[in-house]
Write a protein that holds these residues in place. Structure first.
Motif, PDB file in Angstrom:
ATOM      1  N   VAL A  57       0.843  -1.199   0.000  1.00  0.00           N
ATOM      2  CA  VAL A  57       0.000   0.000   0.000  1.00  0.00           C
ATOM      3  C   VAL A  57       0.879   1.250   0.000  1.00  0.00           C
ATOM      4  CG1 VAL A  57      -1.663   1.335   1.359  1.00  0.00           C
ATOM      5  CG2 VAL A  57      -1.989  -1.131   1.071  1.00  0.00           C
ATOM      6  N   ALA A  58       1.969   1.214   0.768  1.00  0.00           N
ATOM      7  CA  ALA A  58       2.866   2.373   0.862  1.00  0.00           C
ATOM      8  C   ALA A  58       3.603   2.632  -0.454  1.00  0.00           C
ATOM      9  CB  ALA A  58       3.867   2.162   1.988  1.00  0.00           C
ATOM     10  N   ASP A  59       3.954   1.565  -1.174  1.00  0.00           N
ATOM     11  CA  ASP A  59       4.717   1.719  -2.416  1.00  0.00           C
ATOM     12  C   ASP A  59       4.192   0.749  -3.474  1.00  0.00           C
ATOM     13  OD1 ASP A  59       6.565   2.331  -4.358  1.00  0.00           O
ATOM     14  OD2 ASP A  59       8.309   1.617  -3.231  1.00  0.00           O
ATOM     15  N   PRO A  60       3.011   1.042  -4.053  1.00  0.00           N
ATOM     16  CA  PRO A  60       2.403   0.113  -5.008  1.00  0.00           C
ATOM     17  C   PRO A  60       3.182  -0.053  -6.308  1.00  0.00           C
ATOM     18  CG  PRO A  60       1.130   2.142  -4.878  1.00  0.00           C
ATOM     19  CD  PRO A  60       2.188   2.224  -3.823  1.00  0.00           C
ATOM     20  N   GLY A  61       4.134   0.814  -6.560  1.00  0.00           N
ATOM     21  CA  GLY A  61       4.946   0.690  -7.762  1.00  0.00           C
ATOM     22  C   GLY A  61       6.100  -0.279  -7.620  1.00  0.00           C
ATOM     23  N   ASP A  62       6.325  -0.791  -6.420  1.00  0.00           N
ATOM     24  CA  ASP A  62       7.430  -1.714  -6.154  1.00  0.00           C
ATOM     25  C   ASP A  62       6.959  -3.148  -6.432  1.00  0.00           C
ATOM     26  OD1 ASP A  62       9.388  -3.393  -5.054  1.00  0.00           O
ATOM     27  OD2 ASP A  62       9.802  -2.037  -3.398  1.00  0.00           O
ATOM     28  N   ARG A  67       4.626  -8.694  -5.168  1.00  0.00           N
ATOM     29  CA  ARG A  67       4.823 -10.158  -5.156  1.00  0.00           C
ATOM     30  C   ARG A  67       4.716 -10.705  -3.733  1.00  0.00           C
ATOM     31  NH1 ARG A  67       8.909  -8.860  -8.789  1.00  0.00           N
ATOM     32  NH2 ARG A  67      10.478  -9.073  -7.152  1.00  0.00           N
ATOM     33  N   GLU A  68       5.264  -9.988  -2.758  1.00  0.00           N
ATOM     34  CA  GLU A  68       5.174 -10.441  -1.361  1.00  0.00           C
ATOM     35  C   GLU A  68       3.724 -10.489  -0.894  1.00  0.00           C
ATOM     36  OE1 GLU A  68       7.644  -7.782   0.895  1.00  0.00           O
ATOM     37  OE2 GLU A  68       9.503  -8.714   0.194  1.00  0.00           O
ATOM     38  N   LEU A  69       2.952  -9.452  -1.257  1.00  0.00           N
ATOM     39  CA  LEU A  69       1.540  -9.446  -0.885  1.00  0.00           C
ATOM     40  C   LEU A  69       0.793 -10.570  -1.584  1.00  0.00           C
ATOM     41  CD1 LEU A  69      -0.930  -8.348   0.526  1.00  0.00           C
ATOM     42  CD2 LEU A  69      -1.094  -6.586  -1.263  1.00  0.00           C
ATOM     43  N   ALA A  70       1.052 -10.777  -2.868  1.00  0.00           N
ATOM     44  CA  ALA A  70       0.395 -11.863  -3.606  1.00  0.00           C
ATOM     45  C   ALA A  70       0.742 -13.216  -2.996  1.00  0.00           C
ATOM     46  CB  ALA A  70       0.782 -11.816  -5.082  1.00  0.00           C
ATOM     47  N   ALA A  71       1.996 -13.397  -2.582  1.00  0.00           N
ATOM     48  CA  ALA A  71       2.415 -14.665  -1.957  1.00  0.00           C
ATOM     49  C   ALA A  71       1.688 -14.874  -0.636  1.00  0.00           C
ATOM     50  CB  ALA A  71       3.925 -14.672  -1.752  1.00  0.00           C
ATOM     51  N   ALA A  72       1.546 -13.817   0.149  1.00  0.00           N
ATOM     52  CA  ALA A  72       0.827 -13.937   1.426  1.00  0.00           C
ATOM     53  C   ALA A  72      -0.641 -14.261   1.183  1.00  0.00           C
ATOM     54  CB  ALA A  72       0.970 -12.644   2.233  1.00  0.00           C
ATOM     55  N   LEU A  73      -1.249 -13.585   0.221  1.00  0.00           N
ATOM     56  CA  LEU A  73      -2.647 -13.883  -0.121  1.00  0.00           C
ATOM     57  C   LEU A  73      -2.805 -15.334  -0.569  1.00  0.00           C
ATOM     58  CD1 LEU A  73      -3.501 -10.624  -2.099  1.00  0.00           C
ATOM     59  CD2 LEU A  73      -4.531 -11.318   0.074  1.00  0.00           C
ATOM     60  N   ALA A  74      -1.877 -15.805  -1.397  1.00  0.00           N
ATOM     61  CA  ALA A  74      -1.937 -17.189  -1.889  1.00  0.00           C
ATOM     62  C   ALA A  74      -1.798 -18.180  -0.741  1.00  0.00           C
ATOM     63  CB  ALA A  74      -0.849 -17.427  -2.928  1.00  0.00           C
ATOM     64  N   TRP A  75      -0.892 -17.902   0.191  1.00  0.00           N
ATOM     65  CA  TRP A  75      -0.663 -18.810   1.321  1.00  0.00           C
ATOM     66  C   TRP A  75      -1.942 -18.972   2.139  1.00  0.00           C
ATOM     67  CZ3 TRP A  75      -0.661 -19.283   6.602  1.00  0.00           C
ATOM     68  CH2 TRP A  75       0.092 -20.325   7.134  1.00  0.00           C
ATOM     69  N   THR A 112       7.464   5.237 -23.657  1.00  0.00           N
ATOM     70  CA  THR A 112       6.356   4.647 -22.918  1.00  0.00           C
ATOM     71  C   THR A 112       6.877   3.561 -22.002  1.00  0.00           C
ATOM     72  OG1 THR A 112       5.922   2.999 -24.611  1.00  0.00           O
ATOM     73  CG2 THR A 112       4.739   5.084 -24.796  1.00  0.00           C
ATOM     74  N   ALA A 113       6.260   3.446 -20.853  1.00  0.00           N
ATOM     75  CA  ALA A 113       6.605   2.393 -19.901  1.00  0.00           C
ATOM     76  C   ALA A 113       5.375   2.126 -19.054  1.00  0.00           C
ATOM     77  CB  ALA A 113       7.773   2.823 -19.019  1.00  0.00           C
ATOM     78  N   GLY A 114       4.833   0.926 -19.176  1.00  0.00           N
ATOM     79  CA  GLY A 114       3.660   0.587 -18.380  1.00  0.00           C
ATOM     80  C   GLY A 114       2.511   1.530 -18.676  1.00  0.00           C
ATOM     81  N   ARG A 115       2.013   2.145 -17.628  1.00  0.00           N
ATOM     82  CA  ARG A 115       0.880   3.047 -17.819  1.00  0.00           C
ATOM     83  C   ARG A 115       1.310   4.501 -17.978  1.00  0.00           C
ATOM     84  NH1 ARG A 115       0.659   1.435 -12.337  1.00  0.00           N
ATOM     85  NH2 ARG A 115       1.092   3.183 -10.971  1.00  0.00           N
ATOM     86  N   ASP A 116       2.612   4.768 -17.937  1.00  0.00           N
ATOM     87  CA  ASP A 116       3.116   6.131 -18.047  1.00  0.00           C
ATOM     88  C   ASP A 116       3.579   6.400 -19.468  1.00  0.00           C
ATOM     89  OD1 ASP A 116       2.787   6.379 -15.303  1.00  0.00           O
ATOM     90  OD2 ASP A 116       4.765   5.568 -14.909  1.00  0.00           O
ATOM     91  N   MET A 117       3.394   7.611 -19.920  1.00  0.00           N
ATOM     92  CA  MET A 117       3.859   7.981 -21.241  1.00  0.00           C
ATOM     93  C   MET A 117       4.376   9.417 -21.183  1.00  0.00           C
ATOM     94  SD  MET A 117       2.073   8.042 -25.034  1.00  0.00           S
ATOM     95  CE  MET A 117       0.487   8.139 -24.377  1.00  0.00           C
ATOM     96  N   THR A 118       5.533   9.627 -21.755  1.00  0.00           N
ATOM     97  CA  THR A 118       6.108  10.963 -21.856  1.00  0.00           C
ATOM     98  C   THR A 118       6.337  11.266 -23.326  1.00  0.00           C
ATOM     99  OG1 THR A 118       7.262  10.656 -19.769  1.00  0.00           O
ATOM    100  CG2 THR A 118       8.040  12.447 -21.184  1.00  0.00           C
ATOM    101  N   VAL A 119       5.833  12.386 -23.764  1.00  0.00           N
ATOM    102  CA  VAL A 119       6.053  12.819 -25.143  1.00  0.00           C
ATOM    103  C   VAL A 119       6.830  14.116 -25.086  1.00  0.00           C
ATOM    104  CG1 VAL A 119       4.989  13.558 -27.298  1.00  0.00           C
ATOM    105  CG2 VAL A 119       3.936  11.733 -25.951  1.00  0.00           C
ATOM    106  N   GLN A 120       7.976  14.127 -25.738  1.00  0.00           N
ATOM    107  CA  GLN A 120       8.807  15.322 -25.778  1.00  0.00           C
ATOM    108  C   GLN A 120       8.730  15.896 -27.180  1.00  0.00           C
ATOM    109  OE1 GLN A 120      12.611  13.817 -24.556  1.00  0.00           O
ATOM    110  NE2 GLN A 120      12.062  13.899 -22.403  1.00  0.00           N
TER     111      GLN A 120
END
Length: 130
Positions: A57-62, A67-75, A112-120
């Motif tokens: 929640v603190a750093d959703p871009g990490d 993966r750690e949260l998904a692993a805990a949910l799966a467990w 472009t990268a993921g959901r971000d886009m920069t146009v110069q």
């Protein structure tokens, strides 16, 4: 047993980013709050799993935190059929609908990268003046 492999990734993303598809902004906040509360309740006194939720929640871009949260949910989903059904239901109801495809055609530099886009924009050059 319910197959939760893909569902835990979608729910980890929903819980971490606070985003859910198909709902208005106010409804999303309520749904995400209920999902986080339920997940926190299932994790109970498991400090490591609660830390995985809080970290995502603190750093959703990490990606590592997701993966750690998904692993805990799966467990927990593997050990609790009722929770597994909830996780799959959340993923089906609120998860991303499908992948997004971006086709970019630009007369300038586009990164472009993921959901971000920069146009110069570059200054237009007149081929006749060269």
């Amino acid at each position: 047993m319910v197959d939760v492999a893909g569902a835990v990734e979608a729910v980890a993303l929903i819980a971490a980013t606070g985003g859910a598809s198909g709902l208005g902004e106010d409804a999303v906040r309520g749904v995400v709050a209920r999902i986080r509360e339920r997940v926190r309740g299932v994790f109970g006194g498991d400090v490591r799993s609660v830390d995985a939720l809080d970290g995502a929640v603190a750093d959703p871009g990490d990606a590592r935190r997701l993966r750690e949260l998904a692993a805990a949910l799966a467990w927990y989903a593997e050990r609790d059929e009722e929770f597994a059904v909830e996780v799959v239901g959340w993923a089906q109801q609120y998860g991303p609908a499908a992948g997004v495809v971006q086709n970019i055609h630009a007369g300038r530099d586009a990164y472009t990268a993921g959901r971000d886009m920069t146009v110069q924009q570059r200054p237009e050059t007149d081929p006749a003046s060269e």
